[in-house]
Design a protein around this motif. Structure first.
Motif, PDB file in Angstrom:
ATOM      1  N   MET A 170       0.797  -1.156  -0.123  1.00 49.72           N
ATOM      2  CA  MET A 170       0.052  -0.010  -0.089  1.00 49.72           C
ATOM      3  C   MET A 170       0.730   1.296  -0.038  1.00 49.72           C
ATOM      4  O   MET A 170       2.033   1.213   0.684  1.00 49.72           O
ATOM      5  N   GLY A 171       0.353   2.387  -0.608  1.00 49.48           N
ATOM      6  CA  GLY A 171       1.273   3.487  -0.734  1.00 49.48           C
ATOM      7  C   GLY A 171       0.463   4.718  -0.968  1.00 49.48           C
ATOM      8  O   GLY A 171      -0.763   4.539  -1.637  1.00 49.48           O
ATOM      9  N   GLU A 172       0.926   5.831  -0.697  1.00 48.31           N
ATOM     10  CA  GLU A 172       0.201   7.077  -1.246  1.00 48.31           C
ATOM     11  C   GLU A 172       1.224   8.079  -1.784  1.00 48.31           C
ATOM     12  O   GLU A 172       2.226   8.204  -1.404  1.00 48.31           O
ATOM     13  N   SER A 173       0.715   8.703  -3.011  1.00 48.82           N
ATOM     14  CA  SER A 173       1.407   9.540  -3.692  1.00 48.82           C
ATOM     15  C   SER A 173       2.583   8.894  -4.506  1.00 48.82           C
ATOM     16  O   SER A 173       2.544   8.018  -5.145  1.00 48.82           O
ATOM     17  N   MET A 174       3.961   9.457  -4.128  1.00 46.91           N
ATOM     18  CA  MET A 174       4.840   8.721  -4.648  1.00 46.91           C
ATOM     19  C   MET A 174       4.882   7.230  -4.163  1.00 46.91           C
ATOM     20  O   MET A 174       5.347   6.340  -4.724  1.00 46.91           O
ATOM     21  N   GLY A 175       4.679   7.199  -2.777  1.00 51.30           N
ATOM     22  CA  GLY A 175       4.492   5.752  -2.423  1.00 51.30           C
ATOM     23  C   GLY A 175       3.377   4.767  -2.953  1.00 51.30           C
ATOM     24  O   GLY A 175       3.595   3.824  -3.293  1.00 51.30           O
ATOM     25  N   ALA A 176       2.564   5.402  -3.640  1.00 50.62           N
ATOM     26  CA  ALA A 176       1.449   4.606  -4.501  1.00 50.62           C
ATOM     27  C   ALA A 176       2.116   4.002  -5.606  1.00 50.62           C
ATOM     28  O   ALA A 176       1.931   3.101  -6.312  1.00 50.62           O
ATOM     29  N   VAL A 177       2.886   5.124  -6.295  1.00 46.87           N
ATOM     30  CA  VAL A 177       3.768   4.771  -7.718  1.00 46.87           C
ATOM     31  C   VAL A 177       4.702   3.641  -7.167  1.00 46.87           C
ATOM     32  O   VAL A 177       4.865   2.652  -7.900  1.00 46.87           O
ATOM     33  N   THR A 178       5.483   3.787  -6.231  1.00 50.75           N
ATOM     34  CA  THR A 178       6.207   2.764  -5.753  1.00 50.75           C
ATOM     35  C   THR A 178       5.710   1.461  -5.344  1.00 50.75           C
ATOM     36  O   THR A 178       6.150   0.490  -6.051  1.00 50.75           O
ATOM     37  N   ALA A 179       4.470   1.711  -5.002  1.00 48.57           N
ATOM     38  CA  ALA A 179       3.681   0.142  -4.727  1.00 48.57           C
ATOM     39  C   ALA A 179       3.486  -0.359  -5.989  1.00 48.57           C
ATOM     40  O   ALA A 179       3.691  -1.586  -6.271  1.00 48.57           O
ATOM     41  N   LEU A 180       3.187   0.327  -6.995  1.00 49.66           N
ATOM     42  CA  LEU A 180       2.672  -0.166  -8.441  1.00 49.66           C
ATOM     43  C   LEU A 180       3.828  -0.883  -9.156  1.00 49.66           C
ATOM     44  O   LEU A 180       3.690  -1.795  -9.504  1.00 49.66           O
ATOM     45  N   LEU A 181       5.140  -0.025  -9.025  1.00 53.53           N
ATOM     46  CA  LEU A 181       6.317  -0.227  -9.673  1.00 53.53           C
ATOM     47  C   LEU A 181       6.548  -1.917  -9.117  1.00 53.53           C
ATOM     48  O   LEU A 181       6.948  -2.740  -9.549  1.00 53.53           O
ATOM     49  N   THR A 182       6.550  -1.769  -7.553  1.00 50.74           N
ATOM     50  CA  THR A 182       6.925  -3.077  -6.743  1.00 50.74           C
ATOM     51  C   THR A 182       6.025  -4.185  -7.273  1.00 50.74           C
ATOM     52  O   THR A 182       6.719  -5.447  -7.635  1.00 50.74           O
ATOM     53  N   MET A 183       4.850  -4.020  -7.478  1.00 51.45           N
ATOM     54  CA  MET A 183       4.030  -5.169  -7.930  1.00 51.45           C
ATOM     55  C   MET A 183       4.386  -5.655  -9.297  1.00 51.45           C
ATOM     56  O   MET A 183       4.213  -6.876  -9.431  1.00 51.45           O
ATOM     57  N   ALA A 184       4.863  -4.961 -10.153  1.00 50.78           N
ATOM     58  CA  ALA A 184       5.112  -5.162 -11.406  1.00 50.78           C
ATOM     59  C   ALA A 184       6.502  -5.916 -11.361  1.00 50.78           C
ATOM     60  O   ALA A 184       6.553  -7.312 -12.008  1.00 50.78           O
ATOM     61  N   LYS A 185       7.292  -5.594 -10.381  1.00 53.23           N
ATOM     62  CA  LYS A 185       8.417  -6.098 -10.484  1.00 53.23           C
ATOM     63  C   LYS A 185       8.657  -7.264  -9.880  1.00 53.23           C
ATOM     64  O   LYS A 185       9.409  -8.365  -9.586  1.00 53.23           O
ATOM     65  N   ALA A 186       7.387  -7.728  -8.794  1.00 53.39           N
ATOM     66  CA  ALA A 186       7.392  -8.944  -8.182  1.00 53.39           C
ATOM     67  C   ALA A 186       7.034 -10.178  -9.061  1.00 53.39           C
ATOM     68  O   ALA A 186       7.332 -11.259  -8.590  1.00 53.39           O
ATOM     69  N   ASN A 187       6.649  -9.778 -10.270  1.00 56.69           N
ATOM     70  CA  ASN A 187       6.629 -11.028 -11.493  1.00 56.69           C
ATOM     71  C   ASN A 187       8.046 -11.515 -11.790  1.00 56.69           C
ATOM     72  O   ASN A 187       7.761 -12.771 -12.282  1.00 56.69           O
ATOM     73  N   SER A 188       8.929 -11.049 -11.535  1.00 52.53           N
ATOM     74  CA  SER A 188      10.161 -11.598 -11.799  1.00 52.53           C
ATOM     75  C   SER A 188      10.542 -12.875 -10.984  1.00 52.53           C
ATOM     76  O   SER A 188      10.328 -12.930  -9.802  1.00 52.53           O
ATOM     77  N   PRO A 189      11.023 -13.903 -11.783  1.00 52.71           N
ATOM     78  CA  PRO A 189      11.605 -15.211 -11.279  1.00 52.71           C
ATOM     79  C   PRO A 189      12.484 -15.039  -9.985  1.00 52.71           C
ATOM     80  O   PRO A 189      12.703 -15.631  -9.207  1.00 52.71           O
ATOM     81  N   SER A 190      13.309 -13.769 -10.164  1.00 54.38           N
ATOM     82  CA  SER A 190      14.114 -13.495  -8.861  1.00 54.38           C
ATOM     83  C   SER A 190      13.474 -13.244  -7.801  1.00 54.38           C
ATOM     84  O   SER A 190      14.085 -13.149  -6.528  1.00 54.38           O
ATOM     85  N   VAL A 191      12.320 -12.933  -7.589  1.00 52.46           N
ATOM     86  CA  VAL A 191      11.310 -12.743  -6.261  1.00 52.46           C
ATOM     87  C   VAL A 191      10.804 -14.128  -5.923  1.00 52.46           C
ATOM     88  O   VAL A 191      10.121 -14.795  -6.731  1.00 52.46           O
ATOM     89  N   LYS A 192      11.121 -14.575  -4.703  1.00 56.11           N
ATOM     90  CA  LYS A 192      10.764 -16.092  -4.045  1.00 56.11           C
ATOM     91  C   LYS A 192       9.301 -15.861  -4.230  1.00 56.11           C
ATOM     92  O   LYS A 192       8.415 -14.790  -3.879  1.00 56.11           O
ATOM     93  N   MET A 193       8.571 -17.041  -4.613  1.00 54.76           N
ATOM     94  CA  MET A 193       7.068 -17.043  -4.455  1.00 54.76           C
ATOM     95  C   MET A 193       6.456 -16.536  -3.388  1.00 54.76           C
ATOM     96  O   MET A 193       5.523 -15.981  -3.205  1.00 54.76           O
ATOM     97  N   GLU A 194       6.930 -17.145  -2.082  1.00 57.22           N
ATOM     98  CA  GLU A 194       6.524 -17.007  -0.915  1.00 57.22           C
ATOM     99  C   GLU A 194       6.591 -15.373  -0.421  1.00 57.22           C
ATOM    100  O   GLU A 194       6.060 -15.035   0.455  1.00 57.22           O
ATOM    101  N   ASP A 195       7.289 -14.624  -1.201  1.00 60.22           N
ATOM    102  CA  ASP A 195       7.476 -13.173  -0.960  1.00 60.22           C
ATOM    103  C   ASP A 195       6.701 -12.299  -1.989  1.00 60.22           C
ATOM    104  O   ASP A 195       6.652 -11.051  -1.907  1.00 60.22           O
ATOM    105  N   LYS A 196       5.982 -12.903  -3.060  1.00 62.06           N
ATOM    106  CA  LYS A 196       5.210 -11.923  -3.945  1.00 62.06           C
ATOM    107  C   LYS A 196       3.902 -11.570  -3.170  1.00 62.06           C
ATOM    108  O   LYS A 196       3.342 -12.281  -2.624  1.00 62.06           O
TER     109      LYS A 196
END
Length: 332
Positions: A170-196
């Protein structure tokens, strides 16, 4: 003699051109640094703004928390505060604060989030609050740190006796932007399944860095400065390592595979609601809730009942079950 005059004139032209280029570069450096290295704001100043803007109870500052620390991949020591739910749980919210607005902005949401049964981890993002760093990068590098915080949350949950953590961002303003970018990056195989992360809530995000800069230029009468934007972004990248073209929440939103809820105030004077509408249009998994009359990072204070109702509806879509295969299927 005429040849000498021509040579002198050419030299003068070259000198003037070099001076113009130097001035252009100096202006671009100033613009770049004003964006990524603003004057730090104190916790007390943030609290004053939150009391005035969102009627936050200052007594929430005394709510008990634990401090967690993370040394990120860039070698910076980051600090976070962890607020625990009334009852032990494996459900967590990673909350990401606004631009140059560390930690305290979460206070208005804490009663609701804790009542809904979440632990809340609130990092001071790089170069803000108690976290190290020299530059704010509008989510470009902060989203990488967020992925690392997801791992820290999982480790904390395991130390607390749980197999894993079930996390929303969850985030607000720039934090909301960071949250959305984080969600997209979480698709990466380098992110453990249990951390997604399993869901995302983004309050008044902007659509991309270029559009934000254009908006600022229009508001402050500096449209000519937009000609310098490519150079400004190049300077930001050379100083901080951040590629500002990656700060694009519309593109990130299209890649997100779990439920997302956007909030935006109809009277937001800093980031127009049309930006959230553009983000929501990129993905059918995203729902947008417009809060009538709300200003920037003011949606919850304006209509807390509707905010909570929408939040609860989002949680009904989230796979919190123990059957991890169902939870992770969207990432496969």
């Amino acid at each position: 003699m005429p040849d000498l005059q021509i040579i002198v004139a050419l030299i003068l032209i070259v000198v003037l051109l070099l001076l113009a280029l130097l001035l252009r570069h100096q202006v671009a450096v100033k613009l770049a640094l004003s964006a990524i290295r603003p004057k730090p704001i104190s916790y007390g100043a943030v609290l004053t703004q939150e009391v005035n803007r969102n009627h936050v109870d200052p007594a929430l500052m005394d709510l008990k928390y634990e401090k967690l620390f993370l040394k990120n991949k860039r070698g910076q020591e980051l600090t976070a505060r962890l607020y625990l739910a009334p009852s032990q749980t494996d459900r967590y919210i990673l909350f990401l604060h606004a631009y140059n607005y560390p930690w305290v902005g979460v206070l208005k949401y804490l009663p609701m989030l804790r009542d809904l049964g979440f632990n809340i981890l609130v990092p001071d993002q790089q170069a803000q609050g108690e976290s190290q760093g020299d530059f704010i990068t509008f989510g470009a590098l902060e989203s990488d740190d967020s992925l690392e915080w997801l791992g820290e949350i999982r480790r904390y949950a395991q130390l607390s006796g749980f197999e894993r953590a079930r996390i929303g961002v969850m985030g607000e303003s720039m934090g909301a932007v960071t949250a959305l970018l984080t969600m997209a990056k979480a698709n990466s195989p380098s992110v453990k399944m249990e951390d997604k992360p399993l869901f995302c809530v983004a309050d008044c995000p902007f659509s991309n860095f270029d559009s934000l800069m254009e908006l600022r230029a229009e508001k402050h009468g500096g449209k000519n400065a937009l000609r310098l934007l490519p150079l400004v972004k190049s300077i930001i990248k050379s100083r901080s390592g951040a590629d500002m073209d990656e700060v694009n929440t519309v593109k990130a939103a299209a890649a997100i595979r779990v439920p997302v809820l956007l909030f935006h105030g109809t009277d937001d004077p800093l980031v127009p609601a049309s930006m959230s509408q553009e983000i929501a249009a990129a993905n059918p998994n995203i729902k947008l809730c417009l809060i009538e009359g709300a200003k920037h990072i003011n949606c919850y204070a304006t209509d807390p009942k509707e905010y909570r109702r929408q939040f609860v509806e989002l949680l009904k879509q989230v796979q919190f079950e123990n059957e991890t295969s169902e939870e992770f299927a969207v990432y496969l």
